[in-house]
Design a protein around this motif. Sequence first.
Motif, PDB file in Angstrom:
ATOM      1  N   THR A  55       0.869  -1.168  -0.023  1.00  0.00           N
ATOM      2  CA  THR A  55       0.009   0.082  -0.200  1.00  0.00           C
ATOM      3  C   THR A  55       0.708   1.357   0.069  1.00  0.00           C
ATOM      4  OG1 THR A  55      -1.632  -1.176   1.272  1.00  0.00           O
ATOM      5  CG2 THR A  55      -1.837   1.324   1.212  1.00  0.00           C
ATOM      6  N   PHE A  80      -7.858  -5.565  -4.199  1.00  0.00           N
ATOM      7  CA  PHE A  80      -7.885  -5.174  -2.831  1.00  0.00           C
ATOM      8  C   PHE A  80      -7.978  -3.719  -2.829  1.00  0.00           C
ATOM      9  CE2 PHE A  80      -6.143  -4.187   1.418  1.00  0.00           C
ATOM     10  CZ  PHE A  80      -7.007  -4.973   1.973  1.00  0.00           C
ATOM     11  N   ALA A  82      -6.747  -1.337  -1.357  1.00  0.00           N
ATOM     12  CA  ALA A  82      -5.526  -0.267  -1.421  1.00  0.00           C
ATOM     13  C   ALA A  82      -5.351   0.170  -2.763  1.00  0.00           C
ATOM     14  CB  ALA A  82      -4.377  -1.072  -1.011  1.00  0.00           C
ATOM     15  N   LYS A 188       1.292 -13.764   0.550  1.00  0.00           N
ATOM     16  CA  LYS A 188       1.855 -13.516  -0.742  1.00  0.00           C
ATOM     17  C   LYS A 188       2.833 -14.416  -1.077  1.00  0.00           C
ATOM     18  CE  LYS A 188      -1.185 -10.313  -1.026  1.00  0.00           C
ATOM     19  NZ  LYS A 188      -1.244  -8.715  -0.933  1.00  0.00           N
ATOM     20  N   GLU A 194       5.291  -7.678   7.055  1.00  0.00           N
ATOM     21  CA  GLU A 194       4.603  -6.462   6.442  1.00  0.00           C
ATOM     22  C   GLU A 194       5.793  -6.101   5.540  1.00  0.00           C
ATOM     23  OE1 GLU A 194       1.623  -5.681   6.125  1.00  0.00           O
ATOM     24  OE2 GLU A 194       0.559  -6.355   8.387  1.00  0.00           O
TER      25      GLU A 194
END
Length: 381
Positions: A55, A80, A82, A188, A194
């Motif tokens: 993002t 998504f 984002a 992913k 993150e």
Amino acid sequence: MIPYGRQDVQEDDVAAVVAALKSDFITQGPCIPAFEESVCNAVDSAHGVAVSSATAALHIACLALGLGRGDLLWTSPITFVASANVGHLCGADVDFVDIDPDTFNMSAASLAEKLQQAKQEGRLPKIIMPVHMCGQSADMEAIGQLAREHGISVVEDASHAIGGRFGNRPIGSCAHSDIAVFSFHPVKIVTTAEGGLATTQDAALAERMRLFRSHGVKRDPSSMEGDSDGAWYYQQVELGLNYRMTDIQAALGVSQMTRLEEYVARRNELAVRYDRLLADLPLERPGRIDAAVSAFHLYVVQVDAQKRRKIFDDLRRNGIGVNVHYIPVHTQPYWQNFGFQTGQFPNAEDYYSRAISIPLFPTMTEEEQDEVANRLSEALG
Ligand SMILES: *Cc1c(COP(=O)(O)O)cnc(C)c1O
């Protein structure tokens, strides 16, 4: 429960993270450039900018391309949230281009049509953001060509697609785009817990993304306006954020990247096996295009819309961690507040009404996959 996706963290990953924790730098140390380099090498890109999430990477990509108030960003409704949100975060307006029902990716034909109309109305987008849904590239040759003809920038949301290819070039090499963005969320392909990363072949764009990653502040005296006050001096020249990745995360990323090819190969093997296991069931398997090698982040089947909910609930009840990717962004309450309406992007809505993502991750066993296929067959009745 067999989850729809799952990270693979091995002993060498743990050792790499521990080493970073025990080092002098737990953020902004040597692992960040090492991670950027490992991704650039894998995807054939000149520059990579690692950040705290995809993002964040999409946001700094749009900022670096100058997206702002009065501008327009177009993306796919099947993504998504984002991908669309970053447009509004830049102060720009957002619109969507419907998908190709076979690939679930932005349709190049719909894009061409929408561009014609937008040109007549004098309201062309500044950025087009295709999303490589499930890890399979959108038709970047056609989209890139259309963007060039109209002087529009292209940002690939390649969150699903590290390790995938289009026209024999790795996704992330930006052959038909300005910037490509990867996500390293645990579901992913590879993970930093993150994390995100933007690749580009353009040194100036990379420099601007680095600026936005860290408060819009410069520390190199040679690039400052006027003279430096001294060795402590820094200069803020843009409105940036703190979107930095930590060295701890980057250490995990460097270690994970050594297995990228292995992961993508295994995902493809499992996908081919699903194709075979599901061949006689009353469902649609995901479409492939010849020009692409998918990273196979997701394996989406489409069932009868009337039965989707029951099939989904049956599978969940029987220990199969299915999911749905994605609810069309324009149908979200936030976006409906801006005038978007259900019915506006019919291919996206039809896809959504029938889609189920079934489990796919590199450490999945064939027994687990057989279990998914059997339960799916039962649920279909
Ligand atoms: C996961 C994802 C994002 C967001 O990635 P984060 O790293 O969680 O910020 C954006 N777009 C798509 C298509 C995604 O799948």
